[in-house]
Write a protein that holds these residues in place. Structure first.
Motif, short mmCIF file in Angstrom:
data_model
loop_
_atom_site.label_atom_id
_atom_site.label_comp_id
_atom_site.label_asym_id
_atom_site.label_seq_id
_atom_site.Cartn_x
_atom_site.Cartn_y
_atom_site.Cartn_z
N ALA A 31 0.72 -1.08 -0.20
CA ALA A 31 -0.09 0.00 0.10
C ALA A 31 0.89 1.34 -0.16
O ALA A 31 1.54 1.42 0.70
CB ALA A 31 -0.89 -0.11 1.20
N VAL A 71 -7.18 3.62 -2.00
CA VAL A 71 -5.92 2.56 -1.72
C VAL A 71 -5.26 2.75 -3.15
O VAL A 71 -6.11 2.38 -4.03
CB VAL A 71 -6.18 1.27 -1.21
N LEU A 121 -2.11 0.73 -4.63
CA LEU A 121 -1.23 -0.29 -4.50
C LEU A 121 -0.03 -0.42 -5.48
O LEU A 121 -0.34 -0.29 -6.51
CB LEU A 121 -1.78 -1.56 -4.28
#
Length: 442
Positions: A394, A409, A411
């Motif tokens: 992350a 998020v 990633l």
């Protein structure tokens, strides 16, 4: 030093924003209240000066050099304007006029600077009672523009007094990895854009700028509504001034509005940018754009040199809440447990287990499944079939509540050729988190 009489009325309207209030109290109480405000403003500005590493030391009023030397100061136009305000509060209108003369010469299109310059010139011949104290015919003809300038003066001065405390971050920034060098947070209530640098010791505000938002305020829902959207966005690129019409100034940083959450809520429109004003303007009124965020051209040029597209987050909030990073740990730990579970299910190539993370989630009026018949997010995972078995990392966790709670998020996933960046939008349903959208970041 006793402030001049006209300064009381001038600053009670320009900075305190409460015209007419002091007229209902006795003159002695009026002066006491003003002096208390004066002391607070000077202390606040002194504290702000101590925190700033980039401001050059200013000469004392008694040793001020000619106006030609003043213009060599590396400080920005706003800092110089605030110094003029401070000199007026101290009653040193002679030095204030010297500074104002240099400021309007260096920034001739800075309307607020021109206004205080005009006030200082008029103060030499007649007492003044308010900010922008023109004669009645001129006041009537320009009352809308004057009201905008008064509001701009109030917001700029308020921002100087209410700087974020050290070791505080906007509550949306749950986690940023070292690769995310900078983040942007916009507080619409203060007409302020903050640039945060992600250092090893934590996030630090390294710059803040006055900005303009939409003519109709916040809450963009449709094309042409002249409102600025609120939420978490990302800079998608840079557009140089040569590729734009003159009205966009020194360039533009486009945002990814509408983001997937906006789209699921049925919001329309596009072309929300951070950009500059026309070269004929230094700054716009606090609410004067068609929905974009507008900075002065010098500020925008600095911002374009600082931030990187793709991964730089931009939070636009009605009001920012600055908190200690420790207070965000509970939100981070709760969510990261769910994120790790998703990563494990994906590494085991278990469609049934993955399906539990991609439930249909209602946001606003629309409900749409986030996975296909195999339990895989459409057109995303198949693009990354050659991913290495290492778990994704992350890079950023950004929380937004309005009133639904979402987590955005980014990633980083290692692959055979190069890292791939995946962006996921999660929503909390009851006590559990579910993915409502994901895609590969181009």
């Amino acid at each position: 030093m006793q402030p001049p009489n006209w300064a009381y009325g001038w600053f009670s309207q320009a900075l305190l924003g409460s015209p007419g209030f002091w007229g209902v109290v006795r003159r002695s109480a009026y002066r006491v209240g003003f002096c208390l405000f004066l002391a607070a403003l000077i202390l606040a500005m002194g504290a702000a000066d101590a925190q700033s590493k980039q401001r050059a030391p200013k000469p004392k009023p008694s040793s001020v050099q000619p106006a030609a030397a003043v213009s060599s100061s590396p400080m920005g136009a706003e800092s110089r304007l605030l110094d003029i305000y401070r000199l007026i509060l101290l009653g040193d209108t002679r030095t204030a006029l010297l500074y104002a003369t240099a400021l309007v010469r260096d920034y001739p299109h800075f309307a607020l600077a021109q206004l205080v310059y005009g006030d200082l010139l008029q103060a030499r011949s007649r007492p003044m009672q308010q900010f922008g104290d023109a004669l009645p015919p001129q006041r009537k003809a320009g009352q809308d523009a004057l009201a905008d300038l008064r509001e701009e003066a109030r917001l700029r001065s308020k921002a100087a007094n209410e700087r974020p405390r050290l070791m505080r971050v906007p509550s949306q920034f749950v986690h940023l990895a070292p690769e995310i060098r900078h983040a942007i947070a916009i507080d619409a209530s203060r007409a302020r854009l903050y640039v945060l640098e992600n250092r090893a010791s934590g996030m630090v505000v390294v710059a803040n700028y006055y900005v303009t938002i939409g003519k109709m305020g916040l809450g963009k829902t449709s094309e042409g509504d002249q409102r600025t959207p609120t939420g978490v966005y990302f800079i998608t690129g840079r557009i140089p001034s040569q590729a734009l019409r003159e009205e966009y100034g020194a360039g533009a940083l486009p945002l990814n509005y509408p983001n997937p959450i906006d789209q699921r809520r049925g919001k329309t429109g596009s072309g929300i940018w951070l950009h500059g004003p026309s070269p004929k303007q230094f700054a716009r009124a606090p609410e004067a754009s068609d929905g974009c965020i507008v900075l002065s051209n010098p500020d925008l040029e600095q911002l374009m040199r600082t931030v990187e597209p793709r991964l730089t987050p931009v939070v636009i909030a009605p009001r920012l809440h600055w908190v200690h990073p420790r207070s965000l740990q509970s939100n981070r730990q709760d969510f990261e447990a769910r994120l790790r579970a998703w990563s494990q299910a994906r590494s085991h190539s278990d469609p049934e287990a993955l399906r539990a993370f991609y439930e249909a989630v209602s946001i606003g009026p629309k409900i749409a499944p986030a996975v296909d018949a195999d339990g895989i997010a459409p057109a995303t995972t198949r693009q990354t079939d050659k991913l290495l078995p290492r778990a994704p990392r992350a890079l950023s966790l950004l929380r937004w509540v309005d009133p639904e709670e979402t987590m955005i998020v980014t990633l980083e996933e290692p692959s055979a050729k190069d890292s791939i960046f995946r962006r996921q939008y999660w929503a909390r349903q009851g006590r559990q988190w579910f993915i409502i959208h994901e895609s590969i970041v181009d």
